[in-house]
Design an enzyme around this catalytic site. Sequence first.
Site, PDB file in Angstrom:
ATOM      1  CD  GLU A 264      -2.829  -1.309   0.326  1.00 25.09           C
ATOM      2  OE1 GLU A 264      -3.174  -0.272  -0.274  1.00 25.09           O
ATOM      3  OE2 GLU A 264      -3.292  -2.430   0.055  1.00 25.09           O
ATOM      4  CB  CYS A 298      -1.735   6.955   0.869  1.00 21.77           C
ATOM      5  SG  CYS A 298      -2.837   5.954   1.848  1.00 21.77           S
TER       6      CYS A 298
HETATM    7  O1  TXE Z   1       8.161   5.929   4.772  1.00 23.54           O
HETATM    8  P1  TXE Z   1       8.917   4.547   4.670  1.00 23.54           P
HETATM    9  P2  TXE Z   1       8.720   7.319   5.268  1.00 23.54           P
HETATM   10  C1  TXE Z   1       5.203   8.275   1.652  1.00 23.54           C
HETATM   11  C2  TXE Z   1       5.184   9.779   1.712  1.00 23.54           C
HETATM   12  C3  TXE Z   1       6.412  10.094   2.509  1.00 23.54           C
HETATM   13  C4  TXE Z   1       7.343   9.005   2.098  1.00 23.54           C
HETATM   14  C5  TXE Z   1       8.429   8.692   3.083  1.00 23.54           C
HETATM   15  O2  TXE Z   1       5.325  10.303   0.423  1.00 23.54           O
HETATM   16  O3  TXE Z   1       6.971  11.326   2.177  1.00 23.54           O
HETATM   17  O4  TXE Z   1       6.506   7.880   1.935  1.00 23.54           O
HETATM   18  O5  TXE Z   1       7.894   8.320   4.342  1.00 23.54           O
HETATM   19  C6  TXE Z   1       9.846   0.834   7.361  1.00 23.54           C
HETATM   20  N1  TXE Z   1      12.617  -2.608   4.788  1.00 23.54           N
HETATM   21  N2  TXE Z   1       4.359   7.623   2.613  1.00 23.54           N
HETATM   22  O6  TXE Z   1      10.155   7.487   4.953  1.00 23.54           O
HETATM   23  O7  TXE Z   1      10.393   4.710   4.718  1.00 23.54           O
HETATM   24  C7  TXE Z   1       9.826   2.046   8.243  1.00 23.54           C
HETATM   25  O8  TXE Z   1      10.556   1.807   9.431  1.00 23.54           O
HETATM   26  C8  TXE Z   1      11.481  -2.766   5.491  1.00 23.54           C
HETATM   27  C9  TXE Z   1       3.099   7.158   2.125  1.00 23.54           C
HETATM   28  O9  TXE Z   1       8.368   7.425   6.681  1.00 23.54           O
HETATM   29  O10 TXE Z   1       8.355   3.845   3.519  1.00 23.54           O
HETATM   30  C10 TXE Z   1       8.327   2.222   8.450  1.00 23.54           C
HETATM   31  O11 TXE Z   1       7.859   1.325   9.440  1.00 23.54           O
HETATM   32  N3  TXE Z   1      10.887  -1.754   6.137  1.00 23.54           N
HETATM   33  C11 TXE Z   1       2.452   6.235   3.045  1.00 23.54           C
HETATM   34  C12 TXE Z   1       7.745   1.833   7.095  1.00 23.54           C
HETATM   35  O12 TXE Z   1       8.754   1.054   6.463  1.00 23.54           O
HETATM   36  C13 TXE Z   1      11.444  -0.528   6.066  1.00 23.54           C
HETATM   37  C14 TXE Z   1       2.650   6.385   4.474  1.00 23.54           C
HETATM   38  C15 TXE Z   1       7.381   3.001   6.187  1.00 23.54           C
HETATM   39  O13 TXE Z   1       8.511   3.826   6.034  1.00 23.54           O
HETATM   40  C16 TXE Z   1      12.635  -0.305   5.346  1.00 23.54           C
HETATM   41  C17 TXE Z   1       3.973   6.836   4.819  1.00 23.54           C
HETATM   42  C18 TXE Z   1      13.223  -1.414   4.688  1.00 23.54           C
HETATM   43  N4  TXE Z   1      14.346  -1.303   3.947  1.00 23.54           N
HETATM   44  C19 TXE Z   1       4.750   7.452   3.892  1.00 23.54           C
HETATM   45  N5  TXE Z   1      12.946   1.000   5.443  1.00 23.54           N
HETATM   46  C20 TXE Z   1       1.032   5.904   2.705  1.00 23.54           C
HETATM   47  N6  TXE Z   1       0.839   5.274   1.560  1.00 23.54           N
HETATM   48  O14 TXE Z   1       0.117   6.172   3.437  1.00 23.54           O
HETATM   49  C21 TXE Z   1      11.988   1.580   6.197  1.00 23.54           C
HETATM   50  N7  TXE Z   1      11.073   0.663   6.571  1.00 23.54           N
END
Ligand code: TXE
Length: 564
Positions: A264, A298
């Site tokens: 998602e 999102c």
């Molecule tokens: O999300 P991340 P971030 C989008 C939004 C935002 C951008 C960055 O545009 O600016 O994402 O947000 C875990 N392997 N959305 O950096 O990094 C991390 O610890 C496995 C849209 O906060 O994707 C967290 O629990 N897991 C979105 C989760 O992934 C890993 C909501 C999400 O973090 C990982 C949030 C890895 N290598 C952000 N690296 C929506 N669709 O609602 C990090 N994580």
Amino acid sequence: MQPSTSTAAPLNQPALQNQSPLNQSPVLTHDEIVSRDPATNQEIGRVPILTQPEIESMIARARAAQTAWVAVSFDERARIITRARQIVLDEMDAIATLISRESGKPVAESVSMEIIPTLDLMHFFARRTAHILKPERIALGQYTIAGRTSRIIYKPLGVIAIIAPWNFPWAIPLGEVVMALMAGNAVVLKPSEVTSLVGLKIKDVFTRAGLTDDLLHVATGDGMTGAALAASPLVNKIMFTGSVATGKRVAAAAAQNLTPVVLELGGKDPMIICRDADLPVAAHAAVWGAFANSGQACASVERCYVHESVAAEFTKLVVEATKNLRQHHGTNEASDVAAMSSERQAQIVDAHINDAVTRGARILTGGKRNHDFAASPDDAHLDDTHNDTHTNLFYEPTILVDVEDAMLVMHEETFGPVLPIKTFRTEDEAVRLANDSPFGLTASVWTRDLKRGARLAAMIDAGTVTVNEVLYTHGLAATPWGGIKQSGMGRTHGKQGLLELVYPQHIHTNRLPRFADLWWFNYTPSAHTLFRQLARRATNGSILQSALAFPAVVRRFLEMRRRK
Ligand code: TXE
């Protein structure tokens, strides 16, 4: 665990890389996360960053617990979910305050957009899971005459890894936890490092509801912790919500073990305002859809396309409504819009607005941090231990016009309180603009003509299209949630979401076990004759045609009886 006071961590500790002012909320030390209120920078708790061996141990214990859980009836599972639901109801205010303090969002939204949807979802899946997952018979046509039956039973996958984001730290993971448990799985939940305490609260609620301890683990930590979970060959499915970039990393890690994933990811959701839309209602919807949770959803409205004949009136209404929004700390009940969740996210908003203005866009309101909340250098909550500077995360809701497709704000996910408005002339143009995106999560169409709404909705490429509605359908337990293109794959919620957490086992029975099948060895001339006749007559669904093959069937049957 002991709080760490040292900043001199070994160089090989990856969490330290995150220790920069941009990650003000939270601060990561080498072995723990200091969780902070984004509005004040005040510390609200500490949690450990779990390591790979700890993650592996959690998964192993979850797997052992799941083998017993699978034998527990749907009714008993539902009883635990219902007890957990009652605890959430009883402690609603405390939970809402925790969500607001850790994420920054208004407490009104902690209740309306996080707690209410999960109460509804818990009730829905406690009541409906047994029905949705009941065994199904498959009609076999002519094979039924030959005594064959087929049915599907749905079996849990085992251990589900849920990797969750910070923007809806309660509703997103809790909904997936409930569905996974009701389907008979165990769960290891990795909350976002920004909102670890909310993740731990989910565990606390289920523990007190009587859930066996090892059926739900919460693995606090950062990206490395998430990576360890995604890379584990012992996980049976990964439910990931977050950025596109991390989603791709998770999918790549999962591919090493062929672990299935639901992703998602982000969105750039369009809103189309037709000339016959109810403009005051559509304007109100645009403001809520774009600025709820400071636009950090999102499914936020990220692009608004309005018919040129009503653009001036609509824009005026939107600007008025935006100027009337009250911005306060999230814990203040009078707050419509509060703080963003992190400086990193606020800087993306800065970058998108600067890019748009440089290329000719006009700001009608907002466009900057709200100076009423400017962080003072002698702020009592500054934490020198972590070299952490407190920046102002209160971003003013921003309306942009004169925007062009090439601007970042029109094609990259902003994930902040920014609403760009652009006009269109024809419906075809509106649909083309809506579909001209690498994302496809949700979209909305606004018109008084419901037939037009349905027709335009069907032309838009997105997982969900709403007519005269916006943003809220993640809150519906019964409807599927998920996107296409870069918005991800798979679904959560609804029947489709539940089916992601089980596998369909096909059980096929020959109710005439005393007879060999006519297509088994040996391949005699009468077998060849039969096969050719079956190919011509028995594969088009016609009983009459099939009957013509009957003599060849009898010959082959008698031949096989003689051989026995
Ligand atoms: O999300 P991340 P971030 C989008 C939004 C935002 C951008 C960055 O545009 O600016 O994402 O947000 C875990 N392997 N959305 O950096 O990094 C991390 O610890 C496995 C849209 O906060 O994707 C967290 O629990 N897991 C979105 C989760 O992934 C890993 C909501 C999400 O973090 C990982 C949030 C890895 N290598 C952000 N690296 C929506 N669709 O609602 C990090 N994580």
